[in-house]
Scaffold this motif. Structure first.
Motif, PDB file in Angstrom:
ATOM      1  N   TRP A   1     -39.233 -16.361 -11.349  1.00 38.90           N
ATOM      2  CA  TRP A   1     -39.261 -17.477 -12.351  1.00 38.90           C
ATOM      3  C   TRP A   1     -40.298 -17.367 -13.233  1.00 38.90           C
ATOM      4  O   TRP A   1     -41.698 -17.036 -12.688  1.00 38.90           O
ATOM      5  N   ALA A   2     -40.143 -17.471 -14.463  1.00 34.32           N
ATOM      6  CA  ALA A   2     -41.397 -17.535 -15.600  1.00 34.32           C
ATOM      7  C   ALA A   2     -41.591 -18.946 -15.943  1.00 34.32           C
ATOM      8  O   ALA A   2     -40.691 -19.814 -15.984  1.00 34.32           O
ATOM      9  N   GLU A   3     -42.984 -19.334 -15.864  1.00 30.09           N
ATOM     10  CA  GLU A   3     -43.295 -20.756 -16.231  1.00 30.09           C
ATOM     11  C   GLU A   3     -44.373 -20.751 -17.208  1.00 30.09           C
ATOM     12  O   GLU A   3     -45.421 -20.233 -17.206  1.00 30.09           O
ATOM     13  N   VAL A   4     -44.289 -21.515 -18.409  1.00 32.88           N
ATOM     14  CA  VAL A   4     -45.257 -21.628 -19.280  1.00 32.88           C
ATOM     15  C   VAL A   4     -45.677 -23.044 -19.570  1.00 32.88           C
ATOM     16  O   VAL A   4     -46.759 -23.253 -20.422  1.00 32.88           O
ATOM     17  N   SER A   5     -45.340 -23.998 -18.595  1.00 29.88           N
ATOM     18  CA  SER A   5     -45.678 -25.316 -18.818  1.00 29.88           C
ATOM     19  C   SER A   5     -46.757 -25.847 -17.950  1.00 29.88           C
ATOM     20  O   SER A   5     -46.450 -25.304 -16.826  1.00 29.88           O
TER      21      SER A   5
ATOM     22  N   CYS B   1     -40.908 -14.137 -20.666  1.00 27.09           N
ATOM     23  CA  CYS B   1     -39.874 -13.974 -19.961  1.00 27.09           C
ATOM     24  C   CYS B   1     -39.454 -12.474 -19.799  1.00 27.09           C
ATOM     25  O   CYS B   1     -39.376 -11.804 -18.634  1.00 27.09           O
ATOM     26  N   ALA B   2     -39.045 -11.848 -21.056  1.00 24.02           N
ATOM     27  CA  ALA B   2     -38.624 -10.436 -20.871  1.00 24.02           C
ATOM     28  C   ALA B   2     -39.974  -9.550 -20.343  1.00 24.02           C
ATOM     29  O   ALA B   2     -39.865  -8.690 -19.540  1.00 24.02           O
ATOM     30  N   ARG B   3     -41.114  -9.772 -20.652  1.00 23.98           N
ATOM     31  CA  ARG B   3     -42.198  -8.903 -20.468  1.00 23.98           C
ATOM     32  C   ARG B   3     -42.307  -8.877 -18.881  1.00 23.98           C
ATOM     33  O   ARG B   3     -42.689  -8.136 -18.283  1.00 23.98           O
ATOM     34  N   VAL B   4     -42.238  -9.967 -18.482  1.00 28.99           N
ATOM     35  CA  VAL B   4     -42.284 -10.253 -16.817  1.00 28.99           C
ATOM     36  C   VAL B   4     -41.219  -9.951 -16.060  1.00 28.99           C
ATOM     37  O   VAL B   4     -40.951  -9.946 -14.850  1.00 28.99           O
ATOM     38  N   GLU B   5     -39.974  -9.699 -16.798  1.00 23.75           N
ATOM     39  CA  GLU B   5     -38.710  -9.364 -16.152  1.00 23.75           C
ATOM     40  C   GLU B   5     -38.202 -10.521 -15.410  1.00 23.75           C
ATOM     41  O   GLU B   5     -37.606 -10.308 -14.160  1.00 23.75           O
ATOM     42  N   ALA B   6     -38.397 -11.872 -15.910  1.00 21.86           N
ATOM     43  CA  ALA B   6     -37.952 -12.825 -15.196  1.00 21.86           C
ATOM     44  C   ALA B   6     -36.455 -12.788 -15.212  1.00 21.86           C
ATOM     45  O   ALA B   6     -35.642 -12.673 -16.414  1.00 21.86           O
ATOM     46  N   THR B   7     -36.016 -13.616 -14.188  1.00 20.42           N
ATOM     47  CA  THR B   7     -34.464 -13.757 -13.988  1.00 20.42           C
ATOM     48  C   THR B   7     -34.283 -15.287 -14.414  1.00 20.42           C
ATOM     49  O   THR B   7     -33.213 -15.779 -14.816  1.00 20.42           O
ATOM     50  N   HIS B   8     -35.177 -16.167 -14.433  1.00 23.93           N
ATOM     51  CA  HIS B   8     -35.055 -17.597 -14.434  1.00 23.93           C
ATOM     52  C   HIS B   8     -36.235 -18.082 -15.401  1.00 23.93           C
ATOM     53  O   HIS B   8     -37.190 -17.921 -15.159  1.00 23.93           O
TER      54      HIS B   8
END
Length: 203
Positions: free
Chosen positions: A143-147, A184-191
């Motif tokens: 999971w990628a989170e930016v908030s 998201c692409a940099r950390v290879e996130a799926t979600h």
């Protein structure tokens, strides 16, 4: 920064004990003013495991806004970058015992000052497995989170990811908030689940 399961529960239990000791009550109301980080996730897990109430305050917000939130919240203890401190003016001694959970604070922009809404851990516990299933999350997910956790969408995101045993990648940088798909692409996130304003930026 990334978060895995290793050591998370141990760190959360250690933090829970420190929060309870500082507050002087077994189930304190905790205000957490940390940036989006591993430490913030540890604080969230400490609150869940310890059945504490927690409210996240964005440290990047204007000082006046943060102060008004804390005045409205009346926490027993505050956790920020300087550490843990009890709040002398807390109303815990006279406050009626409340069901523990996540406290979302309004901005107060509609007048009358900020107001809190409590979502109990029991209610959240009933929701998150279904949320994880709908989002097709499992331990292989990333999971990628930016908030920031003061935003209820981010809170929901992390809770469903944690419930599914997914890995977390967090970033509070302005660049990643403005370009979430790049992060998201940099950390290879799926979600990645974004607020409407961030979807517009991503588009």
């Amino acid at each position: 920064m990334s978060v895995g399961a290793d050591g998370l529960v141990g760190a959360a239990e250690e933090l829970r004990l420190a929060l309870v000791a500082a507050a002087g009550v077994p189930r304190p109301l905790v205000a957490v003013s940390l940036p989006l980080s591993t430490d913030a996730v540890v604080a969230l897990v400490a609150a869940i495991l310890g059945d504490l109430s927690v409210c996240f305050v964005d440290p990047s917000a204007a000082e006046e806004h943060r102060r008004s939130l804390l005045q409205a919240l009346h926490p027993d203890v505050v956790l920020d970058r300087s550490g843990i401190r009890a709040v002398a003016s807390s109303s815990s001694s006279s406050r009626e015992a409340l069901e523990a959970g996540y406290v979302a604070m309004s901005s107060g922009s509609t007048g009358g000052g900020p107001k809190g809404v409590l979502s109990s851990w029991a209610g959240i516990d009933a929701f998150v497995p279904h949320g994880a299933a709908v989002l097709d999350l499992d331990p292989s997910s990333v999971w990628a989170e930016v908030s920031h956790l003061s935003y209820d969408l981010a809170m929901t995101n992390l809770l469903v990811a944690l419930a599914a045993g997914s890995s977390l990648h967090l970033s509070g940088s302005l660049g990643d908030r403005l370009r979430p798909l790049g992060f998201c692409a940099r950390v290879e996130a799926t979600h990645l689940r974004l607020a409407p304003r961030f979807i517009d930026l991503a588009a």
